[in-house]
Enzyme design. Structure first.
Site, PDB file in Angstrom:
ATOM      1  N   GLY A  17       5.453 -11.514  26.284  1.00  0.00           N
ATOM      2  CA  GLY A  17       5.670 -11.819  24.876  1.00  0.00           C
ATOM      3  C   GLY A  17       5.214 -10.739  23.910  1.00  0.00           C
ATOM      4  CD  GLN A  18       2.291  -5.278  24.241  1.00  0.00           C
ATOM      5  OE1 GLN A  18       2.206  -5.339  25.471  1.00  0.00           O
ATOM      6  NE2 GLN A  18       1.708  -4.336  23.528  1.00  0.00           N
ATOM      7  CG  ASP A  48       1.299 -12.405  13.016  1.00  0.00           C
ATOM      8  OD1 ASP A  48       2.451 -12.595  12.548  1.00  0.00           O
ATOM      9  OD2 ASP A  48       1.105 -12.045  14.183  1.00  0.00           O
ATOM     10  CG  HIS A 103      -1.268  -6.860  19.033  1.00  0.00           C
ATOM     11  ND1 HIS A 103      -0.325  -6.135  19.752  1.00  0.00           N
ATOM     12  CD2 HIS A 103      -0.696  -8.062  18.772  1.00  0.00           C
ATOM     13  CE1 HIS A 103       0.763  -6.869  19.903  1.00  0.00           C
ATOM     14  NE2 HIS A 103       0.556  -8.049  19.328  1.00  0.00           N
ATOM     15  CG  LEU A 104      -7.655 -10.689  20.615  1.00  0.00           C
ATOM     16  CD1 LEU A 104      -8.882 -10.265  21.401  1.00  0.00           C
ATOM     17  CD2 LEU A 104      -8.083 -11.549  19.444  1.00  0.00           C
ATOM     18  CG  HIS A 105      -1.594 -12.680  18.640  1.00  0.00           C
ATOM     19  ND1 HIS A 105      -0.675 -12.743  17.625  1.00  0.00           N
ATOM     20  CD2 HIS A 105      -1.082 -11.855  19.583  1.00  0.00           C
ATOM     21  CE1 HIS A 105       0.363 -11.986  17.935  1.00  0.00           C
ATOM     22  NE2 HIS A 105       0.135 -11.437  19.130  1.00  0.00           N
ATOM     23  CG  ASN A 114       1.420 -12.296  23.534  1.00  0.00           C
ATOM     24  OD1 ASN A 114       1.014 -13.242  24.191  1.00  0.00           O
ATOM     25  ND2 ASN A 114       1.789 -12.416  22.272  1.00  0.00           N
TER      26      ASN A 114
END
Length: 112
Positions: free
Chosen positions: A91-92, A29, A98-100, A85
């Site tokens: 919060g996207q 990120d 996608h996965l944090h 998100n």
């Protein structure tokens, strides 16, 4: 396509790739919220978790399994957080599922 993550996937925008296979990629990120903060992204464009259909179940399982594998490889033995998100209120900020994967520090709840 103008999607930021699609451009990262096709290589037109550089990224610090950590992992990739035929279904997903993982990269650092650019605004990390923890010492380890990676994004695990399906290669196929899906706008958000809200757009997922029944046939996407294997892909979602793959994203989670690869996240766990990456966490082990990165030495996140004390734990880590995975976050998806969904939508603006969730919060996207990039309209591509996608996965944090966050770790390397103690996480608190609520996040902060």
């Amino acid at each position: 396509m103008s999607c930021l993550f699609c451009k990262i996937i096709d290589g037109s925008i550089p990224s610090n790739r950590i992992y990739e296979d035929e279904e997903c990629i993982a990269f650092a990120d650019i605004h990390p919220q923890a010492p380890a903060h990676l994004l695990v992204v399906p290669r196929r464009h899906i706008g958000s978790l809200a757009e997922v259909a029944g046939e996407d179940t294997p892909l979602l399982g793959h994203l989670l399994a690869k996240s766990a594998e990456i966490a082990r490889q990165r030495g996140l033995t004390k734990g880590y957080r995975t976050v998806i998100n969904t939508g603006a209120d969730g919060g996207q900020t990039v309209d591509h599922l996608h996965l944090h994967l966050l770790g390397g520090r103690h996480m608190v709840w609520p996040p902060g």
